[in-house]
Design a protein around this motif. Structure first.
Motif, PDB file in Angstrom:
ATOM      1  N   ARG A   1       1.211   0.943  -6.730  1.00  0.00           N
ATOM      2  CA  ARG A   1       2.237   1.963  -6.992  1.00  0.00           C
ATOM      3  C   ARG A   1       3.535   1.660  -6.250  1.00  0.00           C
ATOM      4  NH1 ARG A   1      -2.033   5.660  -7.655  1.00  0.00           N
ATOM      5  NH2 ARG A   1      -2.305   5.977  -5.434  1.00  0.00           N
ATOM      6  N   LEU A   2       3.417   0.941  -5.148  1.00  0.00           N
ATOM      7  CA  LEU A   2       4.634   0.626  -4.380  1.00  0.00           C
ATOM      8  C   LEU A   2       5.365  -0.595  -4.929  1.00  0.00           C
ATOM      9  CD1 LEU A   2       3.421   1.084  -0.689  1.00  0.00           C
ATOM     10  CD2 LEU A   2       4.959   2.577  -1.962  1.00  0.00           C
ATOM     11  N   ARG A   3       4.677  -1.352  -5.765  1.00  0.00           N
ATOM     12  CA  ARG A   3       5.274  -2.619  -6.202  1.00  0.00           C
ATOM     13  C   ARG A   3       6.586  -2.381  -6.924  1.00  0.00           C
ATOM     14  NH1 ARG A   3       1.116  -7.409  -7.419  1.00  0.00           N
ATOM     15  NH2 ARG A   3       3.107  -8.486  -7.243  1.00  0.00           N
ATOM     16  N   ALA A   4       7.565  -3.183  -6.518  1.00  0.00           N
ATOM     17  CA  ALA A   4       8.918  -3.063  -7.061  1.00  0.00           C
ATOM     18  C   ALA A   4       9.641  -4.358  -6.725  1.00  0.00           C
ATOM     19  CB  ALA A   4       9.628  -1.874  -6.408  1.00  0.00           C
ATOM     20  N   PRO A   5      10.748  -4.616  -7.366  1.00  0.00           N
ATOM     21  CA  PRO A   5      11.489  -5.854  -7.062  1.00  0.00           C
ATOM     22  C   PRO A   5      11.928  -5.927  -5.600  1.00  0.00           C
ATOM     23  CG  PRO A   5      12.326  -4.829  -9.070  1.00  0.00           C
ATOM     24  CD  PRO A   5      11.362  -3.862  -8.480  1.00  0.00           C
ATOM     25  N   THR A   6      11.956  -4.767  -4.934  1.00  0.00           N
ATOM     26  CA  THR A   6      12.418  -4.749  -3.545  1.00  0.00           C
ATOM     27  C   THR A   6      11.263  -4.623  -2.564  1.00  0.00           C
ATOM     28  OG1 THR A   6      12.697  -2.383  -3.845  1.00  0.00           O
ATOM     29  CG2 THR A   6      14.681  -3.741  -3.991  1.00  0.00           C
ATOM     30  N   PHE A   7      10.058  -4.698  -3.030  1.00  0.00           N
ATOM     31  CA  PHE A   7       8.901  -4.513  -2.148  1.00  0.00           C
ATOM     32  C   PHE A   7       8.053  -5.786  -2.132  1.00  0.00           C
ATOM     33  CE2 PHE A   7       4.341  -3.579  -1.809  1.00  0.00           C
ATOM     34  CZ  PHE A   7       4.293  -2.916  -0.588  1.00  0.00           C
ATOM     35  N   SER A   8       7.699  -6.221  -0.927  1.00  0.00           N
ATOM     36  CA  SER A   8       6.809  -7.377  -0.803  1.00  0.00           C
ATOM     37  C   SER A   8       5.623  -6.986   0.059  1.00  0.00           C
ATOM     38  CB  SER A   8       7.523  -8.545  -0.137  1.00  0.00           C
ATOM     39  OG  SER A   8       8.686  -8.852  -0.840  1.00  0.00           O
ATOM     40  N   ALA A   9       4.554  -7.779  -0.063  1.00  0.00           N
ATOM     41  CA  ALA A   9       3.387  -7.501   0.764  1.00  0.00           C
ATOM     42  C   ALA A   9       2.724  -8.786   1.203  1.00  0.00           C
ATOM     43  CB  ALA A   9       2.397  -6.628   0.002  1.00  0.00           C
ATOM     44  N   LEU A  10       2.112  -8.704   2.374  1.00  0.00           N
ATOM     45  CA  LEU A  10       1.298  -9.806   2.869  1.00  0.00           C
ATOM     46  C   LEU A  10      -0.105  -9.238   3.044  1.00  0.00           C
ATOM     47  CD1 LEU A  10       1.184 -12.711   3.958  1.00  0.00           C
ATOM     48  CD2 LEU A  10       1.745 -11.809   6.207  1.00  0.00           C
ATOM     49  N   VAL A  11      -1.024  -9.755   2.229  1.00  0.00           N
ATOM     50  CA  VAL A  11      -2.361  -9.171   2.188  1.00  0.00           C
ATOM     51  C   VAL A  11      -3.350 -10.130   2.826  1.00  0.00           C
ATOM     52  CG1 VAL A  11      -4.189  -8.326   0.673  1.00  0.00           C
ATOM     53  CG2 VAL A  11      -1.789  -7.893   0.093  1.00  0.00           C
ATOM     54  N   ILE A  12      -4.000  -9.672   3.898  1.00  0.00           N
ATOM     55  CA  ILE A  12      -5.021 -10.496   4.545  1.00  0.00           C
ATOM     56  C   ILE A  12      -6.377 -10.057   4.008  1.00  0.00           C
ATOM     57  CG2 ILE A  12      -6.093 -11.111   6.741  1.00  0.00           C
ATOM     58  CD1 ILE A  12      -3.337 -10.430   8.047  1.00  0.00           C
ATOM     59  N   THR A  13      -7.108 -10.979   3.445  1.00  0.00           N
ATOM     60  CA  THR A  13      -8.409 -10.596   2.874  1.00  0.00           C
ATOM     61  C   THR A  13      -9.346 -11.796   2.813  1.00  0.00           C
ATOM     62  OG1 THR A  13      -9.518  -9.578   0.995  1.00  0.00           O
ATOM     63  CG2 THR A  13      -7.653 -10.988   0.488  1.00  0.00           C
ATOM     64  N   HIS A  14     -10.622 -11.508   2.683  1.00  0.00           N
ATOM     65  CA  HIS A  14     -11.615 -12.562   2.469  1.00  0.00           C
ATOM     66  C   HIS A  14     -12.125 -12.549   1.038  1.00  0.00           C
ATOM     67  CE1 HIS A  14     -12.011 -13.753   6.617  1.00  0.00           C
ATOM     68  NE2 HIS A  14     -12.212 -12.509   7.007  1.00  0.00           N
ATOM     69  N   HIS A  15     -11.718 -11.516   0.277  1.00  0.00           N
ATOM     70  CA  HIS A  15     -12.396 -11.289  -0.998  1.00  0.00           C
ATOM     71  C   HIS A  15     -11.485 -11.381  -2.207  1.00  0.00           C
ATOM     72  CE1 HIS A  15     -15.606 -10.024   1.583  1.00  0.00           C
ATOM     73  NE2 HIS A  15     -14.814  -9.137   2.139  1.00  0.00           N
TER      74      HIS A  15
ATOM     75  N   GLN B   1     -11.117 -20.198  -5.956  1.00  0.00           N
ATOM     76  CA  GLN B   1     -11.821 -21.389  -5.472  1.00  0.00           C
ATOM     77  C   GLN B   1     -12.491 -21.126  -4.133  1.00  0.00           C
ATOM     78  OE1 GLN B   1      -8.740 -24.378  -5.949  1.00  0.00           O
ATOM     79  NE2 GLN B   1     -10.309 -25.967  -5.667  1.00  0.00           N
ATOM     80  N   ILE B   2     -11.721 -20.500  -3.239  1.00  0.00           N
ATOM     81  CA  ILE B   2     -12.270 -20.192  -1.908  1.00  0.00           C
ATOM     82  C   ILE B   2     -13.426 -19.208  -2.035  1.00  0.00           C
ATOM     83  CG2 ILE B   2     -11.771 -19.014   0.290  1.00  0.00           C
ATOM     84  CD1 ILE B   2      -8.962 -20.229   0.127  1.00  0.00           C
ATOM     85  N   ASP B   3     -13.247 -18.248  -2.911  1.00  0.00           N
ATOM     86  CA  ASP B   3     -14.281 -17.239  -3.102  1.00  0.00           C
ATOM     87  C   ASP B   3     -15.593 -17.902  -3.519  1.00  0.00           C
ATOM     88  OD1 ASP B   3     -14.713 -14.420  -2.953  1.00  0.00           O
ATOM     89  OD2 ASP B   3     -15.021 -14.419  -5.126  1.00  0.00           O
ATOM     90  N   GLN B   4     -15.511 -18.946  -4.321  1.00  0.00           N
ATOM     91  CA  GLN B   4     -16.724 -19.618  -4.781  1.00  0.00           C
ATOM     92  C   GLN B   4     -17.230 -20.672  -3.801  1.00  0.00           C
ATOM     93  OE1 GLN B   4     -15.428 -20.904  -8.642  1.00  0.00           O
ATOM     94  NE2 GLN B   4     -15.377 -18.771  -9.353  1.00  0.00           N
ATOM     95  N   GLU B   5     -16.298 -21.407  -3.202  1.00  0.00           N
ATOM     96  CA  GLU B   5     -16.733 -22.579  -2.442  1.00  0.00           C
ATOM     97  C   GLU B   5     -16.688 -22.409  -0.921  1.00  0.00           C
ATOM     98  OE1 GLU B   5     -14.548 -25.949  -3.965  1.00  0.00           O
ATOM     99  OE2 GLU B   5     -14.540 -25.034  -5.956  1.00  0.00           O
ATOM    100  N   GLY B   6     -16.052 -21.328  -0.449  1.00  0.00           N
ATOM    101  CA  GLY B   6     -15.949 -21.137   1.001  1.00  0.00           C
ATOM    102  C   GLY B   6     -14.788 -21.954   1.572  1.00  0.00           C
ATOM    103  N   TYR B   7     -14.590 -21.822   2.890  1.00  0.00           N
ATOM    104  CA  TYR B   7     -13.437 -22.461   3.542  1.00  0.00           C
ATOM    105  C   TYR B   7     -13.702 -23.906   3.935  1.00  0.00           C
ATOM    106  CZ  TYR B   7     -11.570 -17.730   4.176  1.00  0.00           C
ATOM    107  OH  TYR B   7     -11.099 -16.473   3.981  1.00  0.00           O
TER     108      TYR B   7
END
Ligand SMILES: Nc1ncnc2c1ncn2[C@@H]1O[C@H](COP(=O)(O)OP(=O)(O)O)[C@@H](O)[C@H]1O
Ligand SMILES: [Mg+2]
Lengths: 494, 256
Positions: free
Chosen positions: B197-211, B242-248
């Motif tokens: 809902r926040l996504r807009a041309p002026t909004f960015s995000a850095l998402v840390i996740t394993h999944h 790829q990471i999700d399937q093969e791991g790090y």
């Protein structure tokens, strides 16, 4: 009586009597000479136009005091007080006050502003003088408004049969009531400071609520206007008859001008069958500077007697001021099923020292008490909670719950909890819980990440910590008390 | 042209038991406006540390490198100034504030940033209306606003509360540190929708996740892999699958 009128009358009275007594006539030095002796006590009594019995009472207290020693058990340290090196009677204003708000210490005004105190009250609190016959430089209508409001209040109280007046007036107007109760809860010889107070008290309030009357207003509202008159040796007596109730608030969130270093007040409360008294205090006397110079020594004796069955006395206090606080509002739970409560927030910062707590003495059957004490220490301050719960053999079914929480800000302050539990009855149930915590870096960072300044973050966390106590305060003071806590802790982190 | 968020050669260390411990060893990363970037990487590689350093946590000492936000030197700003400038961090482990009412906390925060951004403060009524709507959109029970901040909240409730704060504070740059961990599938979708809902041309995000699951909903623009305090690999959305399937392990071995 409204502050302005009372002050003016007091000054006028002094003007007439100074000469007669041969004391200094210099207007700026209208006070008794230094020292304490029987003559000084006679002087106080006669200036107050007191009846003979009152003078005798004072003199007896003085004799008791002379034989006593200053208590040393509290965890506070201060240089010896020379009791002969103080004036025990002075005109309400020793030095001329500032002529306008422009002359008032800007630091003080900044604090008033933060507390949201209206301009006309700022002037009153800062002791701004109104030249004779001249209009008040600021908000003149507001000042006179509050005077007339006070008069209205007084009328409302009179119609309800409630007596609320300065203690010195009560001594003259209601001598039977005063004689019957004065010193019955806190005897003159109870402790060093109560003896001193009994000998030399000059200010304070008297409240009497007759049978079945619920006091029609919070006495806080009225007191707010009168707050300026709190004195060095304040004496308060509140008597509430069967089935009656009252809520009383003393003090003020705003720091006030006061040149007296030693404050030794005595407050006595008496509650009869089914009566209830709620006594709230906001104490913000000058705490001294960051280096611990100056500040008020606040040595107070406050005690309530629940004499009647099912009576209730509730103490709520927010203590942020004074260099040293020594104070244990207590309840004597005599009537069957009577209830005592103590809710306290004590904040110390810089070099402040506080040794405060309560005593709950369970004498009657099925008496109950609750103690919630929140201690916040910052800077190099030191704070001690000292609480006694005593259950006497006859107090079957007595219950107490005590919760003491300490919050430390920084690592140079101290907090101590000293509970004394003495139970002489097998059926009594006493619970005690204590916690110590710190404002964590995690909490501060979390708040700051959300946009709060460090000070606002501390304020928010501290207010959260004190919530169980603050919600006991009368509404209008709860908001001010919140701001006060934050201001008291300014500069304590970072 | 200066990027929206530009991190270059960023090194940071921490004082752990009197020993300096190097955690970030030269992070390079730039995020253009409107994009969602993802950081993946093994535990302990420095992902949370990077988010803390960007948000201004003082325990971490920046020893080299720069970070600019809208061309401003981010590292010179106080945490609350960064928040006012539009940076928001959803914490991996949200902090409890005993006795502090959630709605009161949120309003204080919202008004603090509004003030700093030169906007009018919201009164209690207007704020509550807004907060209730936002909470409802995140399927939060209404009493969550009355409870104390994160105290006694379940893991999932804490994460949702982070997204609620983000929604109300209206950041232009949000870091979400494992906001999806510990969430069931429904909660995951609700949280992802909150971000979308926040996504807009002026909004960015850095998402840390394993999944990968969260990314199915978020549709990121770039994937970065972090290891031992550095971004070692970047690629398109397929890298995450790829990471999700093969791991790090494979990727770490390739760069080592
Ligand atoms: N406050 C701290 N004190 C000591 N070590 C820390 C601290 N913060 C992070 N570290 C260490 O830095 C490394 C990276 O941690 P972190 O940034 O939390 O990794 P990630 O989020 O990628 O799992 C880990 O070895 C961790 O133990
Ligand atoms: Mg992490």
């Amino acid at each position: 009586m409204p502050a302005v009128t009372q002050t003016r009358e007091a000054v006028e009275k002094l003007g007439q009597s100074t000469y007669k007594w041969g004391f200094e006539t210099d207007i700026e030095m209208d006070m008794a000479p230094k020292g304490l002796n029987e003559d000084i006590i006679r002087l106080i009594s006669s200036r107050k136009e007191e009846p003979e019995w009152m003078l005798e009472w004072r003199l007896a207290a003085y004799k008791t005091w002379q034989a006593m020693e200053e208590p040393k058990w509290a965890k506070v340290a201060f240089p010896p007080i020379d009791y002969q090196d103080a004036h025990y009677y002075a005109a309400p204003r020793k030095k001329p006050g500032p002529k306008s708000l422009d002359e008032v210490d800007p630091e003080l005004l900044r604090t008033y502003e933060k507390l949201g105190i209206p301009l006309h009250e700022q002037a009153l609190l800062a002791g701004v003088e109104v030249p004779e016959g001249e209009r008040m430089p600021v908000a003149v209508d507001a000042v006179f408004d509050s005077v007339s409001v006070a008069t209205t209040f007084r009328k409302t109280l009179e119609e309800a049969g409630v007596i609320f007046c300065p203690i010195s007036e009560a001594v003259k107007e209601h001598p039977d009531l005063v004689r019957k109760y004065l010193g019955t809860v806190v005897p003159a010889g109870d402790n060093f400071f109560s003896a001193l107070n009994s000998a030399v008290f000059t200010d304070g309030s008297f409240v009497y609520v007759p049978k079945g009357v619920r006091c029609p207003m919070e006495l806080s509202t009225y007191f707010r206007i009168n707050a300026k008159n709190t004195g060095q040796f304040e004496r308060t007596l509140i008597v509430v008859e069967e089935g009656a109730s009252v809520s009383y608030l003393e003090g003020c969130t705003a720091p006030m001008r006061d040149e007296n270093q030693l404050h030794a007040a005595v407050v006595e409360l008496v509650a009869m069958d089914d009566a209830s008294i709620k006594y709230s205090t906001v104490q913000n006397w000058y705490p001294g500077d960051e280096n611990g110079r100056g500040g008020i020594y606040n040595f107070v004796t406050k005690r309530g007697a629940c004499r009647g069955a099912r009576s209730k006395i509730s103490w709520t206090q927010v203590e942020t001021g004074s260099a040293i606080t020594w104070k244990y509002p207590s309840c004597i739970l005599q009537g069957e099923g009577s209830v005592g409560e103590f809710y306290s927030v004590a904040v110390t910062n810089n070099h402040q020292q506080a040794d405060t707590g309560t005593k709950m003495i369970h004498l009657g059957r099925n008496t109950r008490s609750t103690i919630i004490a929140k201690t916040i220490s910052a800077g190099r301050s030191d704070s001690t909670y000292r609480g006694l719960v005593r259950v006497q053999p006859k107090a079957s079914g007595a219950r107490n719950f005590t919760q003491c929480d300490s919050l430390l800000i920084g690592d140079q302050c101290g907090a101590h909890t000293v509970p004394y539990i003495e139970s002489r009855n097998m059926n009594a149930r006493i619970e005690h819980e204590a916690t110590t915590s710190k404002i964590s870096e995690d909490q501060l960072f979390y708040c700051r990440q959300r946009g709060l300044s460090e000070e606002d973050a501390v304020g928010l966390i501290v207010n959260g910590f004190c919530r169980d106590v603050l919600k006991e305060l009368p509404m209008e003071f709860a908001v001010e008390a919140q701001k006060l806590l934050q201001i008291s802790l300014e500069g304590s982190v970072g | 042209m200066s990027q929206f968020l530009e991190i270059s050669g960023l090194c940071a260390q921490i004082d752990a038991d009197g020993q300096k411990k190097q955690i970030l060893r030269g992070v390079d990363l730039s995020i253009p406006p409107g994009e969602v970037h993802v950081i993946m990487g093994p535990n302990g590689s420095g992902k949370s540390t990077l988010s803390y350093v960007l948000a201004g946590r003082e325990e971490y000492e920046v020893t080299a490198g720069t970070a600019t936000f809208h061309g401003q030197d981010l590292l010179a700003m106080e945490p609350e100034e960064r928040a006012a400038a539009g940076l928001f961090l959803a914490f991996q482990s949200p902090i409890e504030l005993p006795g502090v009412n959630n709605a009161n906390f949120l309003r204080t925060a919202v008004n603090a940033v509004r003030r700093a951004r030169g906007q009018d403060e919201l009164d209690a009524v207007a704020f509550l209306k807004m907060a209730r709507e936002a909470a409802k959109a995140l399927s939060m029970a209404p009493d969550m606003l009355k409870r104390n901040v994160n105290v006694g909240f379940s893991g999932g409730e804490k994460k949702r509360n982070e997204v609620l704060q983000m929604t109300l504070l209206q950041p232009t740059f949000a870091i979400l540190d494992e906001t999806d961990s510990g969430l069931d599938v429904d909660a995951l979708r609700i949280v992802a929708e909150g971000v979308n809902r926040l996504r807009a041309p002026t909004f960015s995000a850095l998402v840390i996740t394993h999944h990968q699951k969260l990314l199915d909903y978020l549709v990121p623009d770039r994937i970065h892999v972090m290891a031992r305090g550095r971004i070692i690999l970047s690629g398109g959305p397929e890298l995450a699958r790829q990471i999700d399937q093969e791991g790090y392990t494979k990727f770490l071995a390739e760069v080592a």
